[in-house]
Motif scaffolding. Structure first.
Motif, PDB file in Angstrom:
ATOM      1  N   SER A 137      -4.385   5.216  -8.754  1.00 54.78           N
ATOM      2  CA  SER A 137      -4.428   6.686  -8.662  1.00 54.78           C
ATOM      3  C   SER A 137      -5.699   7.129  -7.932  1.00 54.78           C
ATOM      4  O   SER A 137      -6.794   6.655  -8.231  1.00 54.78           O
TER       5      SER A 137
ATOM      6  N   TRP B  28      -2.766  -5.316  -1.437  1.00 56.72           N
ATOM      7  CA  TRP B  28      -2.813  -4.157  -2.352  1.00 56.72           C
ATOM      8  C   TRP B  28      -2.434  -4.598  -3.769  1.00 56.72           C
ATOM      9  O   TRP B  28      -1.540  -5.435  -3.939  1.00 56.72           O
TER      10      TRP B  28
ATOM     11  N   THR C  20      -5.343  -2.888   2.381  1.00 56.93           N
ATOM     12  CA  THR C  20      -3.892  -2.651   2.481  1.00 56.93           C
ATOM     13  C   THR C  20      -3.117  -3.965   2.499  1.00 56.93           C
ATOM     14  O   THR C  20      -1.998  -4.031   2.004  1.00 56.93           O
TER      15      THR C  20
ATOM     16  N   ASN D 169      -0.313   0.324 -10.428  1.00 58.95           N
ATOM     17  CA  ASN D 169      -0.381   1.645  -9.815  1.00 58.95           C
ATOM     18  C   ASN D 169      -1.844   2.054  -9.602  1.00 58.95           C
ATOM     19  O   ASN D 169      -2.687   1.851 -10.460  1.00 58.95           O
TER      20      ASN D 169
ATOM     21  N   VAL E 102      -0.637   5.279   5.421  1.00 57.32           N
ATOM     22  CA  VAL E 102      -1.406   5.543   4.193  1.00 57.32           C
ATOM     23  C   VAL E 102      -1.821   7.017   4.107  1.00 57.32           C
ATOM     24  O   VAL E 102      -1.757   7.634   3.039  1.00 57.32           O
TER      25      VAL E 102
ATOM     26  N   GLU F  65       0.201   9.838   2.286  1.00 55.68           N
ATOM     27  CA  GLU F  65       0.406   9.557   0.863  1.00 55.68           C
ATOM     28  C   GLU F  65      -0.873   9.814   0.058  1.00 55.68           C
ATOM     29  O   GLU F  65      -0.846  10.481  -0.962  1.00 55.68           O
TER      30      GLU F  65
ATOM     31  N   TYR G  64       0.836  -1.212   0.000  1.00 51.05           N
ATOM     32  CA  TYR G  64       0.000   0.000   0.000  1.00 51.05           C
ATOM     33  C   TYR G  64       0.870   1.261   0.000  1.00 51.05           C
ATOM     34  O   TYR G  64       2.058   1.213   0.364  1.00 51.05           O
ATOM     35  N   PRO G  65       0.293   2.404  -0.418  1.00 51.23           N
ATOM     36  CA  PRO G  65       1.101   3.631  -0.446  1.00 51.23           C
ATOM     37  C   PRO G  65       1.604   3.972   0.960  1.00 51.23           C
ATOM     38  O   PRO G  65       0.831   3.961   1.911  1.00 51.23           O
TER      39      PRO G  65
END
Ligand code: N01
Length: 535
Positions: free
Chosen positions: A176, A170, A167, A174, A194, A197, A53-54
């Motif tokens: 967005s 994930w 998460t 990518n 998270v 980000e 996860y980001p």
């Protein structure tokens, strides 16, 4: 059920290709054993494979969170920063797999569906979702303490028809969030990583918080060439400090009790710790996990910092953790978490007294409000410690299901073995120091200890071991009595099973520290494994 194929006979099976399973596979090959490893993912990495996860990042220092068994790998791999992000940790796992040629030792995209002890033939019968059956002398579970995500109480998640992300699984592609209304449920270590980000991208970010976490600035730094070469020169010393420390890692330790110095000096040390970041507080005072009053003063200091950072006083008060000791839930390290709540697109939804009731096509419904969303991120944690081992059928002597053995709580010996489950090993299992210690150091220690025992069994002409009930009970008494000395069990967390409805409560972690645990394991080996019955 898939059709059953032929049965293959082995010395061992290893379940899981995370850092524990990878090292176990490496050692078993060195020992010349015939074995197969199984992994549900299509590659190595375990928790770091799935949790992409980001913002995912390890809150242990990269030099600690790496294997120490190979001088070559230490020298050939270069960490780019103090606290590595998930892509770098996964790249490291892949590097190790390539370097040691570990992948051929595993069947990937394969789940073990059952492991059953055969009393008559004294072996494990292990079946996979591919329909294969294996018979093995040893069954080694490297399934990880955090590999089964918790199913949240407000499910089913499929009720939400927008973009849904977990998460703990994930996507590789990518994602967005640009121009989208995004919801995030959960503010533990994961959610906290998270938020900053997604806040950079999302049109609106709604953070659903039930229990606020204490988090401290990570203040991550990049390594330059000079630092890296110094580091590489000193690996032997770094490992030695780590292996002899309570955390299995190079983290500052203190012998100074909180109230042993005057208030002003305490305040100044806390300011230094905050500026330094990381878990510097734990290296500043020695008694924060045992002295409630000291703990509360540090908690109040951190609450003051939250008030300083978060501009809206109402939001700050909601973000402030209360009612449990700081460091009793896993202490989080963040990068601009509180700062994110100063952005106009970030909104805190306080779920205390305003529980999430359900999801619908395009919204999260709490008791008091409906929040419409384009995308929803679920970061509600894991069925920790026991979830992975209870996720498939494991039966021991006399057909005893593991779920029955653990009906009143997980019990084990050293977090590595269980009475009634001969020739089964758990790597970093419940009631060892996993989750409170550096899990890579613990993986290595567990694997080395297990392999020495396997050697001992074969050298003595035996082929079977089982820990006695008495020894397991004594270990569990020690785990419980040590737990009573700390504040760790005073918070509702996955450490104690309190995050899962119906799960037996109790701290399933050895709190005596890595060094003391390692000494206990070594002592048992030195005395010829007395608590084990070999035959
Ligand atoms: O999970 P958590 P995590 N409604 O259980 C909330 C490791 N880790 O994935 O506490 C609303 O800590 C829940 O609220 P509450 C690390 O060991 C390491 O974040 O139940 N909220 C909580 O806020 C860590 O301890 C790194 O009130 C709900 C959150 O979800 C472990 O993983 C990084 C809810 C879950 O927090 C787990 O962390 C990330 C509901 N119905 C993770 N149900 C490193 O850096 C749950 N929540 C190494």
């Amino acid at each position: 059920m898939p059709e059953m194929k032929s049965i293959r006979k082995l010395d061992a099976v290893v379940v899981g290709a995370g850092f524990g399973g990878m090292y176990m596979a490496y050692k078993l090959r060195e020992m010349g054993l015939d074995f197969v490893g199984f992994e549900a993912a299509d590659d190595v990495g375990g928790v770091w494979y799935w949790n992409r996860y980001p913002g995912a990042r390890c809150d242990l220092m990269s030099v600690d969170y790496s294997y120490g068994f190979s001088r070559e790998i230490e020298q050939e791999w270069t960490w780019s920063e103090q606290f590595a992000a998930q892509p770098e940790i996964l790249a490291y796992a892949k590097f190790v797999a390539d370097r040691l040629n570990l992948r051929p030792l595993f069947q990937f995209e394969t789940r073990v569906v059952s492991a059953k002890w055969d009393d008559d033939r004294s072996l494990w019968i292990v079946a996979t979702d591919k329909g294969d059956v294996f018979e093995a002398t040893y069954c080694i579970m490297a399934t990880g303490p955090l590999s089964v995500p918790k199913e949240p109480e407000f499910g089913p998640l499929s009720n939400f028809k927008g973009e849904l992300y977990r998460t703990a699984s994930w996507p590789k592609e990518n994602v967005s969030f640009e121009g989208k209304r995004v919801g995030l449920i959960g503010t533990g270590s994961t959610g906290i990583q998270v938020v900053p980000e997604v806040a950079k991208e999302a049109k609106e970010l709604y953070v659903f918080q039930r229990t606020p976490s204490f988090t401290m600035p990570m203040r991550n730094t990049k390594f330059d060439d000079e630092f890296t070469s110094e580091l590489k020169r000193h690996y032997p010393q770094i490992r030695s400090v780590a292996y002899n420390s309570p955390l299995g890692g190079v983290r500052p330790q203190s012998t100074r009790p909180y109230f042993s110095i005057p208030l002003e000096q305490r305040q100044s040390l806390m300011e230094d710790a905050w500026k330094q970041g990381g878990l510097a507080f734990l290296g500043t005072f020695s008694d924060l996990l045992i002295n409630e009053e000291a703990n509360e003063e540090v908690a109040e200091f951190v609450r003051g910092k939250i008030r300083q950072v978060v501009k809206d006083p109402e939001t700050a008060e909601k973000l402030i953790p209360r009612g449990y000791p700081i460091f009793a839930r896993r202490p989080c390290l963040d990068t601009h978490y509180y700062e994110a709540f100063n952005q106009p697109n970030v909104h805190l939804i306080d779920c205390i007294g305003n529980e999430i009731e359900r999801l619908s096509d395009n919204a999260v419904h709490t008791q008091n409000e409906t929040v419409e969303l384009d995308a929803l991120i679920i970061a509600t944690g894991f069925d920790g410690m026991t979830g992975a081992l209870l996720n498939f059928e494991v039966t021991g002597k006399g057909g005893l299901p593991l779920a029955d053995k653990w009906a009143d709580g997980a019990s084990s010996y050293l977090g590595m073995m269980m009475h009634g489950f001969p020739n089964m090993f758990l790597i970093c299992g419940p009631n060892g120091p996993a989750v409170l210690a550096n899990i890579i150091s613990l993986n290595e220690q567990n694997v080395d200890w297990i392999c020495a025992l396997i050697d001992h069994i074969s050298e003595t002409g035996q082929h079977c071991f089982e820990v006695t009930q008495e020894a397991e009970d004594q270990w569990m008494d020690e785990v419980r009595s040590l737990a009573e000395l700390t504040l760790v069990s005073k918070a509702k967390t996955w450490y104690t099973g309190a995050n899962i409805q119906g799960k037996p409560r109790g701290l399933t972690v050895y709190t005596g520290g890595f060094k003391r645990y390692r000494d206990s394991c070594d002592e048992i080996a030195a005395k010829g494994y007395e608590p084990l019955v070999l035959n």
